[in-house]
Design a protein around this motif. Structure first.
Motif, PDB file in Angstrom:
ATOM      1  N   SER A 163       0.784  -1.102  -0.053  1.00 33.42           N
ATOM      2  CA  SER A 163      -0.136  -0.233  -0.096  1.00 33.42           C
ATOM      3  C   SER A 163       0.911   1.200   0.021  1.00 33.42           C
ATOM      4  CB  SER A 163      -0.957   0.136   1.249  1.00 33.42           C
ATOM      5  OG  SER A 163      -1.707  -1.101   1.168  1.00 33.42           O
TER       6      SER A 163
ATOM      7  N   SER B  87      -1.426   7.614   0.774  1.00 37.82           N
ATOM      8  CA  SER B  87      -2.128   7.741  -0.415  1.00 37.82           C
ATOM      9  C   SER B  87      -3.883   7.464  -0.160  1.00 37.82           C
ATOM     10  CB  SER B  87      -2.002   6.723  -1.511  1.00 37.82           C
ATOM     11  OG  SER B  87      -2.002   5.345  -1.054  1.00 37.82           O
ATOM     12  N   ARG B  88      -4.107   7.231   1.215  1.00 37.59           N
ATOM     13  CA  ARG B  88      -5.441   7.117   1.709  1.00 37.59           C
ATOM     14  C   ARG B  88      -5.865   8.400   2.025  1.00 37.59           C
ATOM     15  NH1 ARG B  88      -7.452   5.417   7.231  1.00 37.59           N
ATOM     16  NH2 ARG B  88      -5.723   6.276   7.756  1.00 37.59           N
TER      17      ARG B  88
ATOM     18  N   ALA C 236      -6.341   3.306   0.540  1.00 38.74           N
ATOM     19  CA  ALA C 236      -5.075   3.586   0.114  1.00 38.74           C
ATOM     20  C   ALA C 236      -4.688   2.886  -1.178  1.00 38.74           C
ATOM     21  CB  ALA C 236      -4.188   2.906   0.936  1.00 38.74           C
TER      22      ALA C 236
END
Length: 157
Positions: A121, A125-126, A132
């Motif tokens: 992951s 990025s979440r 994510a």
């Protein structure tokens, strides 16, 4: 974004390769070029930045000469170079297709005797509205990235 051809991989120089990426942003309101934002982010990561805020902090404190070489825009009466904000860097990095960027920077596995595949992951990025980004990467035995693609969320059926 489709995987790039051997012709794209043969382009010498990071800046020239980055110029072949399509800019995912709308034309209105763009202050910094896609290539300059990506080059600033790459340099910050190479200098040890491990988060979007660290990349933004590196960009804010970068010397004028470095910002000029990385293509940061010049503004004001003294034509000082202005680094993109942390939020701009974050938006651009999230909008650029991870597989496309890795393909662009990757190597052809012609001489490789082994290729390893691993998934992770992407840290940071979440968002509040999106999970994510999960990335699957292929790497040669010498540590060079061959390709990387975004795959569906691992928690979904």
């Amino acid at each position: 974004m489709k995987s790039l051809t051997r012709q794209h991989r043969a382009i010498v120089g990071l800046e020239k390769r980055l110029r072949t990426l399509p800019d995912p942003r709308r034309r209105r309101g763009r202050r910094h070029s896609l290539v300059s934002v990506l080059l600033i982010a790459v340099c910050a990561v190479l200098a040890g930045a491990r988060s979007y805020s660290a990349v933004g902090q590196w960009a804010r404190h970068a010397p004028q000469e470095a910002l000029a070489r990385l293509g940061a825009r010049a503004a004001g009466p003294f034509t000082l170079r202005q680094a993109p904000s942390t939020s701009t860097i974050r938006r651009v990095l999230l909008a650029v297709c991870p597989g496309g960027l890795a393909d662009l920077l990757g190597r052809a596995p012609d001489e490789a005797t082994t290729v390893a595949v691993d998934g992770n992951s992407a840290r940071g990025s979440r968002t509040d509205t999106a999970p994510a980004a999960h990335l699957l990467a292929a790497v040669t035995g010498t540590g060079q990235t061959v390709t990387q693609l975004r795959v569906p969320d691992r928690n979904r059926p």
